[in-house]
Every structure is written in C-alpha cells, then in structure tokens.
Design an enzyme around this catalytic site. Structure first.
Site, PDB file in Angstrom:
ATOM      1  N   GLY A 184       0.858  -1.177   0.000  1.00  0.00           N
ATOM      2  CA  GLY A 184       0.000   0.000   0.000  1.00  0.00           C
ATOM      3  C   GLY A 184       0.895   1.228   0.000  1.00  0.00           C
ATOM      4  CB  ALA A 185       0.216   4.763   0.925  1.00  0.00           C
ATOM      5  CG  HIS A 446       3.874  24.980 -24.057  1.00  0.00           C
ATOM      6  ND1 HIS A 446       3.896  23.601 -24.033  1.00  0.00           N
ATOM      7  CD2 HIS A 446       4.961  25.375 -24.782  1.00  0.00           C
ATOM      8  CE1 HIS A 446       4.947  23.182 -24.719  1.00  0.00           C
ATOM      9  NE2 HIS A 446       5.607  24.241 -25.185  1.00  0.00           N
TER      10      HIS A 446
HETATM   11  P1  NAD Z   1      -2.732  -0.265   3.098  1.00  0.00           P
HETATM   12  O1  NAD Z   1      -4.003  -0.856   3.569  1.00  0.00           O
HETATM   13  O2  NAD Z   1      -2.757   0.873   2.176  1.00  0.00           O
HETATM   14  O3  NAD Z   1      -1.865  -1.407   2.390  1.00  0.00           O
HETATM   15  C1  NAD Z   1      -1.608  -2.647   2.994  1.00  0.00           C
HETATM   16  C2  NAD Z   1      -1.345  -3.671   1.913  1.00  0.00           C
HETATM   17  O4  NAD Z   1      -0.920  -4.876   2.530  1.00  0.00           O
HETATM   18  C3  NAD Z   1      -2.589  -4.009   1.099  1.00  0.00           C
HETATM   19  O5  NAD Z   1      -2.320  -3.780  -0.260  1.00  0.00           O
HETATM   20  C4  NAD Z   1      -2.837  -5.491   1.416  1.00  0.00           C
HETATM   21  O6  NAD Z   1      -3.326  -6.216   0.303  1.00  0.00           O
HETATM   22  C5  NAD Z   1      -1.439  -5.977   1.803  1.00  0.00           C
HETATM   23  N1  NAD Z   1      -1.420  -7.145   2.670  1.00  0.00           N
HETATM   24  C6  NAD Z   1      -2.213  -7.377   3.753  1.00  0.00           C
HETATM   25  N2  NAD Z   1      -1.865  -8.561   4.320  1.00  0.00           N
HETATM   26  C7  NAD Z   1      -0.832  -9.067   3.598  1.00  0.00           C
HETATM   27  C8  NAD Z   1      -0.045 -10.248   3.695  1.00  0.00           C
HETATM   28  N3  NAD Z   1      -0.223 -11.153   4.680  1.00  0.00           N
HETATM   29  N4  NAD Z   1       0.919 -10.465   2.777  1.00  0.00           N
HETATM   30  C9  NAD Z   1       1.127  -9.581   1.792  1.00  0.00           C
HETATM   31  N5  NAD Z   1       0.408  -8.440   1.646  1.00  0.00           N
HETATM   32  C10 NAD Z   1      -0.560  -8.187   2.559  1.00  0.00           C
HETATM   33  O7  NAD Z   1      -1.911   0.064   4.432  1.00  0.00           O
HETATM   34  P2  NAD Z   1      -0.527   0.822   4.702  1.00  0.00           P
HETATM   35  O8  NAD Z   1       0.299   0.981   3.490  1.00  0.00           O
HETATM   36  O9  NAD Z   1       0.036   0.090   5.881  1.00  0.00           O
HETATM   37  O10 NAD Z   1      -0.981   2.257   5.151  1.00  0.00           O
HETATM   38  C11 NAD Z   1      -1.892   2.441   6.240  1.00  0.00           C
HETATM   39  C12 NAD Z   1      -2.855   3.566   5.959  1.00  0.00           C
HETATM   40  O11 NAD Z   1      -2.180   4.800   5.999  1.00  0.00           O
HETATM   41  C13 NAD Z   1      -3.486   3.428   4.599  1.00  0.00           C
HETATM   42  O12 NAD Z   1      -4.852   3.667   4.659  1.00  0.00           O
HETATM   43  C14 NAD Z   1      -2.811   4.472   3.787  1.00  0.00           C
HETATM   44  O13 NAD Z   1      -3.634   5.009   2.765  1.00  0.00           O
HETATM   45  C15 NAD Z   1      -2.419   5.514   4.808  1.00  0.00           C
HETATM   46  N6  NAD Z   1      -1.199   6.160   4.347  1.00  0.00           N
HETATM   47  C16 NAD Z   1      -1.288   7.092   3.393  1.00  0.00           C
HETATM   48  C17 NAD Z   1      -0.150   7.668   2.902  1.00  0.00           C
HETATM   49  C18 NAD Z   1      -0.262   8.683   1.853  1.00  0.00           C
HETATM   50  O14 NAD Z   1      -1.323   9.227   1.640  1.00  0.00           O
HETATM   51  N7  NAD Z   1       0.802   8.953   1.134  1.00  0.00           N
HETATM   52  C19 NAD Z   1       1.095   7.283   3.341  1.00  0.00           C
HETATM   53  C20 NAD Z   1       1.143   6.318   4.307  1.00  0.00           C
HETATM   54  C21 NAD Z   1      -0.007   5.757   4.791  1.00  0.00           C
END
Ligand code: NAD
Length: 467
Positions: A184-185, A446
């Site tokens: 994820g992010a 531009h």
């Molecule tokens: P996330 O939920 O965005 O991503 C977690 C990922 O882990 C998912 O894609 C999921 O499919 C995967 N996953 C879960 N269990 C797994 C496993 N056993 N094996 C492999 N993959 C697995 O969570 P995050 O990245 O931890 O972030 C937490 C929150 O904080 C999110 O909601 C995110 O949007 C937010 N955040 C946002 C930003 C930003 O806006 N730039 C930055 C950091 C965090």
C-alpha cells in the site's frame, strides 16, 4: 486536582484533533486538546511529514546517481545517513512546534497527558502512572485518537528486525536488505526510499498488483518503474509468517497456487494497514459503539452517544490526514450548530509519494464500468510532454475516466513526478461540476506538466494534439 470547564474537549492532536479544536475556537467555542505524545500526532511526527522529508532525500539521491547525464562530474558521493534521518526529525519537530503556536494563537488550552473519558461530559487527564492530574468537564467530546499499525498473527513484530513504519523512520544505519510486507502507500514509499539509498528491497503484496486501490493502469506503471529502479516486486503473494532469526529475518510467503517459499533479509517492514486506537481511554464507560475495530459514526461524525464525536483514523477508512482534518471541521461545525452538510467521501484525493508519484481522485475505470457508466477514457503519457522531457521525468501518464453521456469527470489518475500536486485540478474540476470538455478547452500554460491533464481530456474526445 484542578477542574476546568470547556465547550469541546478533543482527545488527540493529530491533523484531525488539532484542526477540530481550531475550527471550534473560530466558531466561538472554548476548546481544549489532550495529547499524550507530541502535538501533531502520527502525521506530523511519524507519518506524512517526516516521510516526505526522507522521500525528498531519495529523489536527490536519484539525481546524484544520474548527475553525469546532467553534465555534472561528482566523483564518489558518500551518504551521511544519520544526517538524512536527523533532517527528517528536524522537519517533524518544526511542524509539531507549529501546532503549538496555532493552539496558542487560537486560545486553545493544551493538556499533556492521557485523556480518559469518565462520563460523556467529563474527561480526566492522567499521568504515566494512571493518576488523574486534571478534570475537564465539557459539553462535547471529540475523539481523535488515531490508529496504529495492524499486526497479523504470524508476523512477529519485535521493532528491531521486524519493524513498523515508525522504526523505519529512525534507523541509524541503512539495512543491507529489506522485505516490505504489503504494497500500500506505506510499503511503496519506504520501498522507494530504501532502494534509492542502496538497500536491496523486496516488496510482497497479497493482491495481484502493488498499490491495489489504484486504477490498474497506475499500479502497473509504478510496478514497471520500481522494477527498473531495482526493486523486486512480488504481487499475488501472501506473507504467511515473519520473524527475526539471528542477524536477520525469515519471511515465509505463499503464491496463489499455495506454494511456499522462505525469503531472508536483514530486516522486514510490516505495512499491512492500520487499526483504530480504541482501547484504554474509557470508551466502555459511555458505551460508544465499535464496528470492526473502529468507532461507528454518522455523516456528522456523531457516535451513538449524544455529544460525543469521533474523527480521523479511529473511525476507519479512508485513513488519510486530509480526511481527518475535514472530519474535524464538520464535527466542530456541527457542535457549534453551523454544519449544513455532512462528510462527502466521493471526492477525496489519494496520494503516494514514491517516484513516480501516484495520485487519484474519484472512480477507477473498473469501478466506473462496474457502477454501470458508459465511459470515455482519455490518457496522455508524460513521454509525449515537452516539459516532462525537459525536466527528465517522463515516466507515467494522466488518465481521465469520463461519463460518455454527460461528460462528468468520474475519476482522475496520475502517475508522474508531480502527480500529487497536479491531482488538485481534477478534484476542483469535479467539485465544480466541470466536464471533460471544460478541462479540454481550458488553456493550460505551456510548458507545464498540467498540460497532460488537458491533453488527457482532449484524448477522451479523440482530439489530443500532441500524441
Ligand atoms: P494499506 O491498507 O494501504 O496497504 C496494505 C497492503 O498490505 C494491502 O495492499 C494489502 O493487500 C497488503 N497485505 C495485507 N496482508 C498481507 C499479507 N499477509 N501479505 C502480503 N500483503 C498483505 O496500508 P498501509 O500501506 O500500511 O498504510 C496504512 C494507511 O495509511 C493506509 O490507509 C494508507 O492510505 C495511509 N497512508 C497514506 C499515505 C499517503 O497518503 N501517502 C502514506 C502512508 C499511509
């Protein structure tokens, strides 16, 4: 124990809590904030802000690696990694002090300690030993206690080898290798950062694509760019277990066919999402309703207990600072009797700050089609943009998903070096009911990267001029 009287007591001073307190004060309410750690919460101290400082370092590092192409001979560049981390901590400190200034400016009283709800009109401030030091009575309470990393059974986080994002922000030395669990992010940003500094990074993501909430085209574009940068990307792979083992970690993964394999590295980063901070501050004393680990609220952020509101990560997805802030504004306005509209979650931008950056707002193409829309899709690649070529950032594209019937912009998706800045145009366009044609016919300066937004809109009508 001193007694104090307020209109609103906010528990937690992250971007939800401190903004709610400011908005309440602006509306003439007497507001207080209780914070147990540092003003600004995770976002300012352990999340959004210090990570962005580190990611800027990573961009500079990429530039230094390619300096030759830009006509600079730098010889061997050495990295003082503790200084990289120190800069990020300094940026976090400055932001936290900024919140302190804003609290004073708005005459909001700050209590440092642990907020504990005794009843729906009384919150105690407790010290580290659990002793109440102050008693605050209040007409309303706003709970803004945030969230913490989710830890699945089997993933043995020891905060030394198997770590969370907080430890990843403060390493004193670079790990030689890192397995990132979850793409994820958080996973994508740290994978990009550590790879830029020479750590051998492997990302493991359960879903088929990294950044799985993004439009499939965007996820695939980032995966391509990451692979080019040297990051090993394993989609469709589940982490079954992770644990420290001597001087490193052992991570057992399983592919979609159920085949298991053991990966090893110096460290592993657990980034599989977050869960609400709902324990230890007296929610049970007033019977606040919880749903799947988060506080249940309505569109005005009201809990089931009259006068008690909850905002930000503790109320669940989307777990984003800008969502928390807007929820804080809505809750404060509702308490003051000024809220006309509840929260609208349909136009929330999502941004990931790796390079290329990823930003989106509204529906993915797949979601729009599944919702029954007949869509026109317009796409413009940055490699066709003069500005992108001039600044040396040609990865990525702008993609617009437009309703074929009325021209409504259903979604915007950008992958590219300034994607997180450019997405605001599409968000504002959607808020103002601009159509795809409005964007197409709006003259963009531009040369700018934003021209790609205009060209993507033009492409949806078969009228792109520069590709
Ligand atoms: P996330 O939920 O965005 O991503 C977690 C990922 O882990 C998912 O894609 C999921 O499919 C995967 N996953 C879960 N269990 C797994 C496993 N056993 N094996 C492999 N993959 C697995 O969570 P995050 O990245 O931890 O972030 C937490 C929150 O904080 C999110 O909601 C995110 O949007 C937010 N955040 C946002 C930003 C930003 O806006 N730039 C930055 C950091 C965090």
């Amino acid at each position: 124990m001193a007694d104090h009287n307020f209109d609103v007591v906010v528990i937690g001073s992250g971007p939800g809590g401190y903004i709610a307190a400011i908005r309440a004060a602006q509306l003439g309410l007497k507001a207080a904030v209780i914070e147990t750690d540092r003003l600004g919460g995770v976002c300012l101290n352990w999340g959004c802000i210090p990570t962005k400082a580190l990611l800027k370092n990573a961009e500079h590092k990429h530039f230094l690696n390619e300096a030759d192409e830009w006509g600079f001979s730098l010889g061997n560049v050495s990295v003082d990694f503790p200084k990289v981390i120190a800069r990020s901590r300094d940026v976090a400190d400055q932001n936290s002090s900024g919140v302190s200034f804003l609290m004073k400016k708005n005459k909001i009283e700050v209590f440092m300690g642990w907020g504990y709800i005794v009843d729906k009109n009384r919150v105690e401030v407790r010290d580290k030993d659990g002793k109440a030091t102050e008693s605050l009575t209040s007409k309303s309470i706003i709970i803004a206690t945030g969230a913490s990393p989710r830890i699945f059974p089997g993933i043995e986080v020891d905060y030394k080898r198997v770590i969370t994002s907080k430890e990843a922000l403060t390493f004193d030395k670079l790990p030689e290798s890192l397995i990132v669990i979850g793409a994820g992010a958080i996973g994508a940003e740290f994978a990009y950062f550590y790879n830029a500094f020479g750590t051998k990074v492997t990302m493991v993501e359960y879903q088929p694509n990294i950044l799985p909430v993004e439009d499939e085209d965007a996820s695939k574009e980032v995966a391509r760019a990451f692979k080019k940068q040297g990051i090993a990307v394993r989609g469709g792979t589940k982490v079954v277990s992770a644990k420290a083992n001597g001087n490193g970690v052992e991570v057992v993964v399983e592919n979609s066919k159920g085949e298991q394999e053991t990966l090893t590295a110096e460290m592993a980063l657990n980034a599989v999402g977050v869960t609400g901070n709902i324990e230890g501050f007296g929610l049970e004393n007033i019977g606040v309703e919880i749903e799947r680990g988060h506080i249940k609220v309505d569109e005005f952020l009201r809990t089931n207990v009259p006068g008690v509101y909850a905002i930000g990560d503790v109320v669940g997805a989307p777990w984003l600072a800008h969502v928390a802030s807007m929820e804080g504004v809505v809750a404060a306005e509702h308490i003051a009797g000024h809220a006309e509209h509840g929260m609208d979650y349909s136009n929330i931008p999502g941004c990931t700050y790796c390079q290329p950056q990823v930003a989106s707002v509204g529906m993915t193409e797949k979601a729009a089609r599944e919702a029954g829309y007949e869509v026109k899709v317009g796409k413009f690649p940055f490699k066709a943009s003069g500005k992108a070529r001039a600044i040396g950032h040609t990865d990525g594209f702008v993609k617009l998903v437009i309703d074929a019937k009325y021209g409504e912009i259903l979604g915007g998706h950008i992958v590219g070096s300034e994607a997180t800045e450019m997405i605001a145009e599409i968000g504002l366009g959607r808020a103002a009911d601009a159509t795809g044609m409005t964007v197409h016919r709006t003259v963009h300066a531009h040369p700018t990267l934003s021209e790609a937004v205009m060209e993507a809109a033009a492409d949806a009508y078969g009228e792109a001029l520069n590709m």
